[in-house]
Write an enzyme that holds these catalytic residues in place. Structure first.
Site, PDB file in Angstrom:
ATOM      1  N   TYR A   1       0.835  -1.192   0.000  1.00 23.77           N
ATOM      2  CA  TYR A   1       0.000   0.000   0.000  1.00 23.77           C
ATOM      3  C   TYR A   1       0.881   1.257   0.000  1.00 23.77           C
ATOM      4  O   TYR A   1       1.617   1.504   0.953  1.00 23.77           O
ATOM      5  CB  TYR A   1      -0.939   0.026   1.202  1.00 23.77           C
ATOM      6  CG  TYR A   1      -2.019  -1.040   1.191  1.00 23.77           C
ATOM      7  CD1 TYR A   1      -2.315  -1.764   0.045  1.00 23.77           C
ATOM      8  CD2 TYR A   1      -2.757  -1.317   2.339  1.00 23.77           C
ATOM      9  CE1 TYR A   1      -3.304  -2.729   0.034  1.00 23.77           C
ATOM     10  CE2 TYR A   1      -3.751  -2.286   2.340  1.00 23.77           C
ATOM     11  CZ  TYR A   1      -4.018  -2.996   1.181  1.00 23.77           C
ATOM     12  OH  TYR A   1      -4.994  -3.965   1.185  1.00 23.77           O
TER      13      TYR A   1
ATOM     14  N   GLU B   1     -14.528  -0.881  -9.948  1.00 24.26           N
ATOM     15  CA  GLU B   1     -15.172  -0.126 -11.026  1.00 24.26           C
ATOM     16  C   GLU B   1     -15.919   1.092 -10.503  1.00 24.26           C
ATOM     17  O   GLU B   1     -16.183   2.038 -11.236  1.00 24.26           O
ATOM     18  CB  GLU B   1     -16.130  -1.032 -11.800  1.00 24.26           C
ATOM     19  CG  GLU B   1     -15.423  -2.130 -12.580  1.00 24.26           C
ATOM     20  CD  GLU B   1     -16.397  -3.037 -13.307  1.00 24.26           C
ATOM     21  OE1 GLU B   1     -17.440  -2.531 -13.754  1.00 24.26           O
ATOM     22  OE2 GLU B   1     -16.110  -4.238 -13.421  1.00 24.26           O
TER      23      GLU B   1
ATOM     24  N   GLY C   1     -17.933  -4.731  -9.280  1.00 28.68           N
ATOM     25  CA  GLY C   1     -16.849  -5.103 -10.173  1.00 28.68           C
ATOM     26  C   GLY C   1     -15.535  -5.128  -9.418  1.00 28.68           C
ATOM     27  O   GLY C   1     -15.490  -5.280  -8.194  1.00 28.68           O
ATOM     28  N   PHE C   2     -14.442  -4.951 -10.149  1.00 28.24           N
ATOM     29  CA  PHE C   2     -13.120  -4.905  -9.528  1.00 28.24           C
ATOM     30  C   PHE C   2     -12.660  -3.458  -9.521  1.00 28.24           C
ATOM     31  O   PHE C   2     -12.030  -2.980 -10.441  1.00 28.24           O
ATOM     32  CB  PHE C   2     -12.137  -5.791 -10.293  1.00 28.24           C
ATOM     33  CG  PHE C   2     -10.795  -5.953  -9.608  1.00 28.24           C
ATOM     34  CD1 PHE C   2     -10.681  -6.693  -8.439  1.00 28.24           C
ATOM     35  CD2 PHE C   2      -9.655  -5.352 -10.129  1.00 28.24           C
ATOM     36  CE1 PHE C   2      -9.464  -6.840  -7.800  1.00 28.24           C
ATOM     37  CE2 PHE C   2      -8.432  -5.497  -9.498  1.00 28.24           C
ATOM     38  CZ  PHE C   2      -8.331  -6.233  -8.329  1.00 28.24           C
TER      39      PHE C   2
ATOM     40  N   SER D   1     -13.429  -4.090  -0.013  1.00 29.97           N
ATOM     41  CA  SER D   1     -14.236  -3.327  -0.974  1.00 29.97           C
ATOM     42  C   SER D   1     -15.726  -3.553  -0.742  1.00 29.97           C
ATOM     43  O   SER D   1     -16.470  -3.934  -1.661  1.00 29.97           O
ATOM     44  CB  SER D   1     -13.873  -3.695  -2.416  1.00 29.97           C
ATOM     45  OG  SER D   1     -12.609  -3.178  -2.758  1.00 29.97           O
ATOM     46  N   PRO D   2     -16.228  -3.317   0.471  1.00 26.17           N
ATOM     47  CA  PRO D   2     -17.639  -3.583   0.778  1.00 26.17           C
ATOM     48  C   PRO D   2     -18.633  -2.651   0.088  1.00 26.17           C
ATOM     49  O   PRO D   2     -19.834  -2.892   0.153  1.00 26.17           O
ATOM     50  CB  PRO D   2     -17.701  -3.407   2.304  1.00 26.17           C
ATOM     51  CG  PRO D   2     -16.581  -2.479   2.624  1.00 26.17           C
ATOM     52  CD  PRO D   2     -15.495  -2.833   1.664  1.00 26.17           C
TER      53      PRO D   2
END
Length: 305
Positions: A52, A223, A220-221, A215-216
């Site tokens: 990160y 998106e 998409g990934f 990513s709650p």
């Protein structure tokens, strides 16, 4: 903040984890305020990874919190390793070097939890076991887990690794819920019935491995965020309706939907907005009804068989 046990460990953690992937977008004062507010909210579980910000996120966090022994004992730190430029690497050498770098950047002597970040096709589980033994015996890492791994990959590790794997960090949200949908659509000839993860949801429940949804709020990934998106009008209408009932924000309901699942998940937030973080934490106090949970699930475009 309500707490829960992390996997089979005795570690008590808040049900909402604070993801620090974007903390490098804040200036020094903003970062200090963000971390201080997180602690005040009872959200003292911070999720990091060595990649990160190229390591900068961990450095910024340590600076923001003014890391010292007394500060350290009031928080739970998790980080991840295994992703390198153009490859994944679970070699003993890389794991040990990565942890040393993480500890240096976070200005701490130990991690509460270390996760292996993304599966390495060339993993030699014997090497992982050796690395985990050294990290545990030296006191550098207290608990271990994985990220984005399916059941057979975890079983392979468990054959050699003696430490319990307490967590599996997986992408999961209202709009990215294939691990839930495949279980609902068993034996059906439709897209939702496709098992893409080897039954990881039930596997983690059977083995007391805490799922940490990342990513709650994304669809998409990476998106975009589904909350307020024109792509999901019915979903947002339903979430807003339920949010009004509980007198909370749509953010709170999106997290409450994950917390309502009996798998005892620990969602990892990604926001650097203090107000949104507070809204995420409020989900700890809300238990959606079975009817509300399914209404949201169907509003996202999922069809029950």
């Amino acid at each position: 903040m309500r707490t829960m046990r992390l996997g089979v460990s005795a570690l008590e953690v808040p049900v909402v984890a604070v993801g620090c992937m974007r903390i490098n977008r804040l200036d020094k004062l903003e970062a200090e305020r963000f971390v201080r507010t997180s602690l005040e909210l009872g959200a003292n579980f911070f999720d990091h990874a060595d990649i990160y910000g190229g390591g900068a996120c961990e450095e910024i966090f340590a600076e923001a919190v003014g890391m010292n022994a007394s500060v350290r004992e009031n928080m739970i730190l998790q980080s991840k390793c295994g992703i390198r430029k153009g490859m994944f690497d679970f070699s003993k050498e890389h794991i040990l070097q990565s942890v040393d770098g993480i500890l240096k950047r976070l200005k701490t002597d130990y991690l509460d939890v270390l996760l292996l970040h993304r599966p390495d096709a060339l993993v030699e589980p014997e090497e992982v076991a050796e690395a985990f033994d050294l990290l545990e015996s030296s006191g550098k890492v207290r608990h271990f887990g994985v990220s984005n791994q399916h059941p057979m990959q975890i079983q392979l590790l468990k054959k050699f690794v003696k430490q319990p794997l307490v967590a599996n960090q997986l992408q999961l949200s209202i709009t990215n819920a294939t691990m839930i949908s495949s279980g609902i659509n068993v034996n059906m000839e439709n897209e939702a019935a496709v098992n893409r993860d080897g039954g990881v949801l039930d596997f983690c429940r059977l083995h007391d491995i805490t799922i940490q949804p990342w990513s709650p709020f994304q669809y998409g990934f990476f998106e975009g965020v589904f909350l307020g998106s024109e792509k999901f009008p019915e979903l947002n209408k339903k979430i807003d309706e339920i949010a009004a009932k509980y007198e909370v924000s749509n953010t709170t309901i999106a997290i409450a939907w994950l917390l309502r699942h009996p798998a005892r998940m620990q969602p990892v937030t990604g926001t650097m907005n203090i107000e949104r973080l507070a809204d995420c934490c409020k989900a700890s106090d809300i238990t959606l009804t079975r009817e509300e949970w399914y209404e949201i699930y169907r509003a996202a475009g999922n069809v029950l068989p």
